[in-house]
Design a protein around this motif. Sequence first.
Motif, PDB file in Angstrom:
ATOM      1  N   LYS A   7       0.841  -1.192   0.000  1.00 36.09           N
ATOM      2  CA  LYS A   7       0.000   0.000   0.000  1.00 36.09           C
ATOM      3  C   LYS A   7       0.875   1.240   0.000  1.00 36.09           C
ATOM      4  CE  LYS A   7      -3.880   2.137   2.458  1.00 36.09           C
ATOM      5  NZ  LYS A   7      -4.726   2.187   1.261  1.00 36.09           N
ATOM      6  N   LYS A   8       0.551   2.213  -0.868  1.00 33.31           N
ATOM      7  CA  LYS A   8       1.327   3.441  -0.955  1.00 33.31           C
ATOM      8  C   LYS A   8       1.380   4.140   0.401  1.00 33.31           C
ATOM      9  CE  LYS A   8       1.053   6.136  -4.592  1.00 33.31           C
ATOM     10  NZ  LYS A   8       0.615   7.166  -5.583  1.00 33.31           N
ATOM     11  N   TRP A   9       2.591   4.526   0.813  1.00 35.39           N
ATOM     12  CA  TRP A   9       2.835   5.204   2.090  1.00 35.39           C
ATOM     13  C   TRP A   9       2.302   4.381   3.270  1.00 35.39           C
ATOM     14  CZ3 TRP A   9       6.268   8.837   1.351  1.00 35.39           C
ATOM     15  CH2 TRP A   9       6.232   9.635   0.202  1.00 35.39           C
ATOM     16  N   GLY A  10       2.227   3.046   3.117  1.00 34.50           N
ATOM     17  CA  GLY A  10       1.630   2.206   4.161  1.00 34.50           C
ATOM     18  C   GLY A  10       2.500   2.102   5.400  1.00 34.50           C
ATOM     19  N   VAL A  11       1.873   2.247   6.572  1.00 34.71           N
ATOM     20  CA  VAL A  11       2.556   2.174   7.856  1.00 34.71           C
ATOM     21  C   VAL A  11       1.763   1.264   8.783  1.00 34.71           C
ATOM     22  CG1 VAL A  11       3.312   3.464   9.889  1.00 34.71           C
ATOM     23  CG2 VAL A  11       3.553   4.477   7.622  1.00 34.71           C
ATOM     24  N   ARG A  24       1.990  20.570  -2.701  1.00 35.79           N
ATOM     25  CA  ARG A  24       3.340  20.015  -2.843  1.00 35.79           C
ATOM     26  C   ARG A  24       3.217  18.510  -3.029  1.00 35.79           C
ATOM     27  NH1 ARG A  24       7.537  22.779  -1.385  1.00 35.79           N
ATOM     28  NH2 ARG A  24       8.551  21.005  -0.388  1.00 35.79           N
ATOM     29  N   ASN A  25       4.028  17.975  -3.923  1.00 34.03           N
ATOM     30  CA  ASN A  25       3.915  16.569  -4.321  1.00 34.03           C
ATOM     31  C   ASN A  25       2.459  16.263  -4.677  1.00 34.03           C
ATOM     32  OD1 ASN A  25       4.378  13.883  -4.872  1.00 34.03           O
ATOM     33  ND2 ASN A  25       4.732  13.277  -2.740  1.00 34.03           N
ATOM     34  N   LEU A  26       1.947  17.042  -5.602  1.00 34.59           N
ATOM     35  CA  LEU A  26       0.521  16.948  -5.947  1.00 34.59           C
ATOM     36  C   LEU A  26       0.130  15.575  -6.475  1.00 34.59           C
ATOM     37  CD1 LEU A  26      -0.025  20.471  -7.511  1.00 34.59           C
ATOM     38  CD2 LEU A  26      -1.265  19.507  -5.563  1.00 34.59           C
ATOM     39  N   ALA A  27       1.026  14.869  -7.116  1.00 36.10           N
ATOM     40  CA  ALA A  27       0.709  13.532  -7.627  1.00 36.10           C
ATOM     41  C   ALA A  27       0.825  12.463  -6.544  1.00 36.10           C
ATOM     42  CB  ALA A  27       1.641  13.181  -8.788  1.00 36.10           C
ATOM     43  N   ASN A  28       1.196  12.868  -5.336  1.00 38.01           N
ATOM     44  CA  ASN A  28       1.353  11.949  -4.203  1.00 38.01           C
ATOM     45  C   ASN A  28       2.318  10.811  -4.542  1.00 38.01           C
ATOM     46  OD1 ASN A  28       0.786  11.356  -1.493  1.00 38.01           O
ATOM     47  ND2 ASN A  28      -0.778   9.851  -2.052  1.00 38.01           N
ATOM     48  N   THR A  29       3.405  11.157  -5.204  1.00 38.82           N
ATOM     49  CA  THR A  29       4.420  10.181  -5.587  1.00 38.82           C
ATOM     50  C   THR A  29       5.115   9.628  -4.352  1.00 38.82           C
ATOM     51  OG1 THR A  29       4.795  11.325  -7.676  1.00 38.82           O
ATOM     52  CG2 THR A  29       6.551   9.859  -6.895  1.00 38.82           C
ATOM     53  N   GLU A  30       5.201   8.321  -4.253  1.00 37.59           N
ATOM     54  CA  GLU A  30       5.873   7.717  -3.104  1.00 37.59           C
ATOM     55  C   GLU A  30       7.358   7.543  -3.406  1.00 37.59           C
ATOM     56  OE1 GLU A  30       5.286   4.172   0.180  1.00 37.59           O
ATOM     57  OE2 GLU A  30       4.680   3.779  -1.889  1.00 37.59           O
ATOM     58  N   TYR A  31       8.190   7.923  -2.449  1.00 36.71           N
ATOM     59  CA  TYR A  31       9.635   7.784  -2.572  1.00 36.71           C
ATOM     60  C   TYR A  31      10.219   7.663  -1.176  1.00 36.71           C
ATOM     61  CZ  TYR A  31       9.684  12.714  -1.213  1.00 36.71           C
ATOM     62  OH  TYR A  31       9.505  13.895  -0.537  1.00 36.71           O
ATOM     63  N   ALA A  32      11.463   7.277  -1.094  1.00 36.28           N
ATOM     64  CA  ALA A  32      12.134   7.119   0.196  1.00 36.28           C
ATOM     65  C   ALA A  32      13.503   7.756   0.127  1.00 36.28           C
ATOM     66  CB  ALA A  32      12.262   5.639   0.567  1.00 36.28           C
ATOM     67  N   GLU A  33      13.987   8.226   1.269  1.00 37.48           N
ATOM     68  CA  GLU A  33      15.344   8.744   1.342  1.00 37.48           C
ATOM     69  C   GLU A  33      16.359   7.622   1.473  1.00 37.48           C
ATOM     70  OE1 GLU A  33      14.954  11.384   4.642  1.00 37.48           O
ATOM     71  OE2 GLU A  33      14.162  13.029   3.438  1.00 37.48           O
TER      72      GLU A  33
END
Length: 745
Positions: A302-306, A710-719
């Motif tokens: 799941k996107k941004w799943g926690v 900001r990040n309008l497309a809700n793109t998931e990424y990680a540092e």
Amino acid sequence: MASAAALGMALVSPAYAQAADPNPDGIQDIVVYAQKKARGEQLQKVPMAISAIDSKTIEASHAIDIRDIGRLVPNAQLDGVGTFPGFANFFMRGVGVSTSVRSLDPAVNIIQDGMVIGYQAGAVLDTFDTEGVEVLRGPQGVLFGRNASGGAVSLRSKRPTGKSEATFKVTLGNANTVETRTGLETAIVEDKVFARLAVLTRNNDGFFHNRNSGTFVTVPAATNANPTGAAAAQHKEGRVGGADEVVVKSTWVFNVAEATRFTLLGQYINFKDGGGATRSFFVPGSPQRQQQTLWGYTPADKKWGVNLGTPGYTDIKGFHIIGELSQDIGAGTLTAIGAYRKVSYDSTLNVGGDPFDVLLFPDGEEDAKQSSFEARYNITIADRFDLLVGGFYFNLKEDVFEKRLTRLPTTTLDRYTVNVWDQDIKSYAAFANLDFHITPELTASAGVRYSKDTKRMHVQPLVNCPGQSFESCVLNFLDAKKSWDDVSPRFVVNYKVQPNIMLYASYSRGYRAGNFNARAPSAGGAVTPANPETVASYEVGVKSDLLNNRLRINLGYYRQKYDDIQRLVQFAVAGESPAQQLFNAAKATIQGIELETAFAPVRGLRFDGSLGYTDAKYDSFNNLTGLPAGVSATSLRFDRVPKWTAYIGGSYETDLGDDSSLSFRTGYTWRSHVYTDVLNTPLLEQKAYGLWDANVTYERGRWSVSLFGRNLANTEYAEIKSPNIGYNAFGGMPRYYGVEFGVRF
């Protein structure tokens, strides 16, 4: 978001901007302080790779902290460490430090109002009430000195000018965000004493949803997991990673005499934020880890799943005070800056990223205090020589108590682990730089800096406690001390082909002191430091303003030799989490290209962009284990360093009459894929991604309203991504949007 160079916004008064630019509708230059002259210089006249962002651009783009500035700059990754919130892990041109080990010095200096920040916890500074940010790429061994082998990020707070003014802005956004920014300034004594007070408050519930998600299977041997499966993983659901922040800044300017000015800057921060929202993930078909084999848990795709049993917390408190004296003496100017900073960083972090709380860093305690002093004298001799001489002193004391709590699946017992240490760092430096104006068009510069660093380490290496509490641990401290010194030169030649076209070539050397690995699991690793690393950089470039200052093109090429690279190399420890050892492990050659452009074809319309290319290759890499068969260490790509970075943005502002205006801004940032670990593990790759921001602002008289995203497309990424109990992703920011109301008096 747009660069100040592109949008033509100045750090100086409108009158100065008009005088500096014959075409007020074009791209105006801005004033920077990158060469530590007695007075600021126009950006396009500084022969070095520097990007500058002004206050209006920062506010219009709704930037939160200096990580957002990195989205504009080629070949710079101003990211956090990912795991611990507010911990800086900056890279420039492939040079940086990718770890949260507190005892390691940064490779990219963060400087606030002339004060270099030594302790990286709590160093991701807010851009609130900032006059401008300068990003200096490449080694800054002479002028910014202490360990700036990769570059420097310099923030300058707003100064009061003697006018009476009040501003207030409130932002309402998703995740129940409420942010207020207040600024007040006036003349306490006309022409003599000016004061400014600025206050920021920021509250939200967090941008991550903590859910009871994923799948569970029974693992009969997992005594501590409760073999009933899903029933063992229930916890309160809701948002995590919320913020409760306060920043107070007070700035005073004392015009003591015509030739004497003293500026006093103070800041207080109190951040009570959620813990890092660790995200577990599992790629079907990949090797299973303990989350699956011993705990029977597979995270949801799941996107941004926690899914965290204990979300954790971050509590950062700190203050600093900086005094800057500017005194004209003879034909030159003496500048002296003294500073003191104190910060505490308490936290609980769910490293395992799972509902069982398999691996927690609970109730960590950190304290750091630093003092520094720099004095420099600038003088012009015979109108042909500009001489800068100076000295620098820095002292940092760090005190860390780190705890780890590991649930063991095959027993009801837990493992308690501690790492306790304190470190005292002292740095001294003397530096000088001479500019020789051979002709009005040709200037040659030479500089040198001598540095000495001494570190004393008092450490209890990582050790498991014998009982079921942290108090049961027996501490046996080890002591070590080491000193290093260095001489770093700098040579620059620049030539003005035309008044608005400058060519430059430079050689500079940067140095990062040796470091102790305070998180080492062995006595030898804890008291045996890595030696200094160095970066030698060759650079050529052109800065140009064309078409009557409507088109700006800055282009540069650099080549760096990176020697004695300090790297933390992971190795396996039976029955425990992977451990890390610090080595002077590698040498590398890094080269790249940087392009920054701006175009203002008609009044009110501007486009700007940047493009960076980095080719970073290891020439050698020692002590590296875990490589797949047939893979050479020198074939590895640098972790967390994208080959390509790009930004494109545009803005349009129109006058509606009746003291009102409407403006539109949009920007898109893109990074090519990176591996987030040294071994270039495909499962830990961050694929290429882009972030899109936009806003529209209406102003009428004293009032303004702005819609932003900001990040309008809700793109998931990680540092960063890492293998632990499972596979974990750290960092990144989901979509943020809202409305801002402002008024000024």
